[in-house]
Design a protein around this motif. Structure first.
Motif, PDB file in Angstrom:
ATOM      1  N   GLU A 176      -7.488   8.577  -3.016  1.00 56.89           N
ATOM      2  CA  GLU A 176      -6.095   9.026  -3.039  1.00 56.89           C
ATOM      3  C   GLU A 176      -5.595   9.299  -1.624  1.00 56.89           C
ATOM      4  O   GLU A 176      -4.485   8.909  -1.261  1.00 56.89           O
ATOM      5  CB  GLU A 176      -5.945  10.279  -3.899  1.00 56.89           C
TER       6      GLU A 176
ATOM      7  N   LEU B 269      -2.503   7.353   0.301  1.00 55.91           N
ATOM      8  CA  LEU B 269      -1.351   8.062   0.865  1.00 55.91           C
ATOM      9  C   LEU B 269      -1.171   7.757   2.345  1.00 55.91           C
ATOM     10  O   LEU B 269      -0.046   7.632   2.826  1.00 55.91           O
ATOM     11  CB  LEU B 269      -1.495   9.571   0.648  1.00 55.91           C
ATOM     12  N   LYS B 270      -2.290   7.651   3.063  1.00 60.41           N
ATOM     13  CA  LYS B 270      -2.211   7.385   4.503  1.00 60.41           C
ATOM     14  C   LYS B 270      -1.783   5.956   4.821  1.00 60.41           C
ATOM     15  O   LYS B 270      -1.216   5.714   5.874  1.00 60.41           O
ATOM     16  CB  LYS B 270      -3.560   7.659   5.170  1.00 60.41           C
TER      17      LYS B 270
ATOM     18  N   GLY C 144       1.246   4.575   1.057  1.00 57.97           N
ATOM     19  CA  GLY C 144       2.249   5.625   0.873  1.00 57.97           C
ATOM     20  C   GLY C 144       3.137   5.786   2.103  1.00 57.97           C
ATOM     21  O   GLY C 144       4.362   5.847   1.991  1.00 57.97           O
ATOM     22  N   ARG C 145       2.518   5.850   3.266  1.00 59.14           N
ATOM     23  CA  ARG C 145       3.296   5.984   4.512  1.00 59.14           C
ATOM     24  C   ARG C 145       4.159   4.751   4.758  1.00 59.14           C
ATOM     25  O   ARG C 145       5.287   4.860   5.238  1.00 59.14           O
ATOM     26  CB  ARG C 145       2.361   6.217   5.695  1.00 59.14           C
TER      27      ARG C 145
ATOM     28  N   ILE D 127       7.268   4.994   2.568  1.00 65.41           N
ATOM     29  CA  ILE D 127       8.194   6.014   3.080  1.00 65.41           C
ATOM     30  C   ILE D 127       8.928   5.480   4.309  1.00 65.41           C
ATOM     31  O   ILE D 127      10.144   5.637   4.442  1.00 65.41           O
ATOM     32  CB  ILE D 127       7.440   7.318   3.427  1.00 65.41           C
TER      33      ILE D 127
ATOM     34  N   ALA E 168      11.401  13.336   1.710  1.00 66.74           N
ATOM     35  CA  ALA E 168      10.256  12.741   1.007  1.00 66.74           C
ATOM     36  C   ALA E 168       9.100  12.519   1.971  1.00 66.74           C
ATOM     37  O   ALA E 168       7.935  12.718   1.619  1.00 66.74           O
ATOM     38  CB  ALA E 168      10.666  11.430   0.347  1.00 66.74           C
ATOM     39  N   GLN E 169       9.418  12.135   3.200  1.00 65.17           N
ATOM     40  CA  GLN E 169       8.375  11.938   4.208  1.00 65.17           C
ATOM     41  C   GLN E 169       7.663  13.266   4.507  1.00 65.17           C
ATOM     42  O   GLN E 169       6.444  13.316   4.606  1.00 65.17           O
ATOM     43  CB  GLN E 169       8.973  11.371   5.495  1.00 65.17           C
TER      44      GLN E 169
ATOM     45  N   HIS F 223       5.419  14.096   1.639  1.00 69.51           N
ATOM     46  CA  HIS F 223       4.279  13.166   1.655  1.00 69.51           C
ATOM     47  C   HIS F 223       3.241  13.607   2.684  1.00 69.51           C
ATOM     48  O   HIS F 223       2.047  13.641   2.397  1.00 69.51           O
ATOM     49  CB  HIS F 223       4.797  11.753   1.964  1.00 69.51           C
ATOM     50  N   GLU F 224       3.696  13.960   3.876  1.00 75.18           N
ATOM     51  CA  GLU F 224       2.782  14.398   4.933  1.00 75.18           C
ATOM     52  C   GLU F 224       2.116  15.722   4.568  1.00 75.18           C
ATOM     53  O   GLU F 224       0.945  15.948   4.887  1.00 75.18           O
ATOM     54  CB  GLU F 224       3.513  14.506   6.278  1.00 75.18           C
TER      55      GLU F 224
ATOM     56  N   LYS G   4       1.350  16.625   1.538  1.00 73.19           N
ATOM     57  CA  LYS G   4       0.328  16.271   0.550  1.00 73.19           C
ATOM     58  C   LYS G   4      -0.906  15.684   1.248  1.00 73.19           C
ATOM     59  O   LYS G   4      -2.040  16.005   0.885  1.00 73.19           O
ATOM     60  CB  LYS G   4       0.887  15.278  -0.468  1.00 73.19           C
ATOM     61  N   ILE G   5      -0.691  14.848   2.252  1.00 71.05           N
ATOM     62  CA  ILE G   5      -1.800  14.286   3.021  1.00 71.05           C
ATOM     63  C   ILE G   5      -2.588  15.405   3.691  1.00 71.05           C
ATOM     64  O   ILE G   5      -3.814  15.429   3.665  1.00 71.05           O
ATOM     65  CB  ILE G   5      -1.296  13.260   4.065  1.00 71.05           C
TER      66      ILE G   5
END
Length: 157
Positions: free
Chosen positions: A18, A22-23, A26-27, A30, A55-56, A59-60, A62-63
């Motif tokens: 996951e 995301l890294k 996902g990035r 975004i 959203a960015q 997202h970061e 969450k990372i």
């Protein structure tokens, strides 16, 4: 400092996958959304751009949280764990003394908990009541519905 969490091999792999997703993808998604919003004109009045930037940020965050979880994650070698008492990753078969219903649960970290597959968090009331107990013991556990009495029938890995 975050608490150490113990994971099964499968749970730790899922966490790593996951984070990797995301890294990378996902990035990329975004960044594409920000670029598309930026192309639509004046940034000071562009709600789509503001939403993409927000959203960015989420997202970061969450990372970052997943990275922290991984840094504090420990893999348990199930083959070396004592099966004479209930520990994290134990599979416990219990019987409700009042109605005779039996159920089986595996005690896992909070992030791996999934009641549909019989995995409950070690932080749940039932798991807390079971930890350290042995086969044959009867225990009373306070759950949201009140007090329940269980007998431990079997402990395995």
């Amino acid at each position: 400092m975050a608490d150490v969490a113990y994971y099964t091999k499968e749970g730790l792999e899922n966490l790593k996958e996951e984070l990797q997703y995301l890294k990378t993808k996902g990035r990329t998604m975004i960044s594409a959304a920000i670029a598309e919003a930026r192309d639509k004109g004046d940034l000071s009045e562009n709600a789509e751009y503001d939403a993409a930037k927000e959203a960015q940020g989420l997202h970061e965050a969450k990372i970052s949280k997943l990275g922290e979880l991984l840094a504090n994650a420990r893999l348990l070698d199930e083959s070396k764990l004592d099966t004479s008492k209930v520990l994290a990753l134990s599979v416990v078969k219990i019987k409700n003394v009042k109605n005779g219903a039996t159920m089986s649960y595996q005690l896992v970290s909070e992030n791996e908990a999934d009641i549909k597959t019989g995995k409950i968090s070690v932080a749940s009331p039932i798991a807390k009541g079971l930890l350290g107990k042995k086969v044959g013991e009867c225990i009373e556990i306070t759950v949201p519905a009140g007090k329940m009495e269980f007998e431990i029938l079997e402990i395995s890995r």
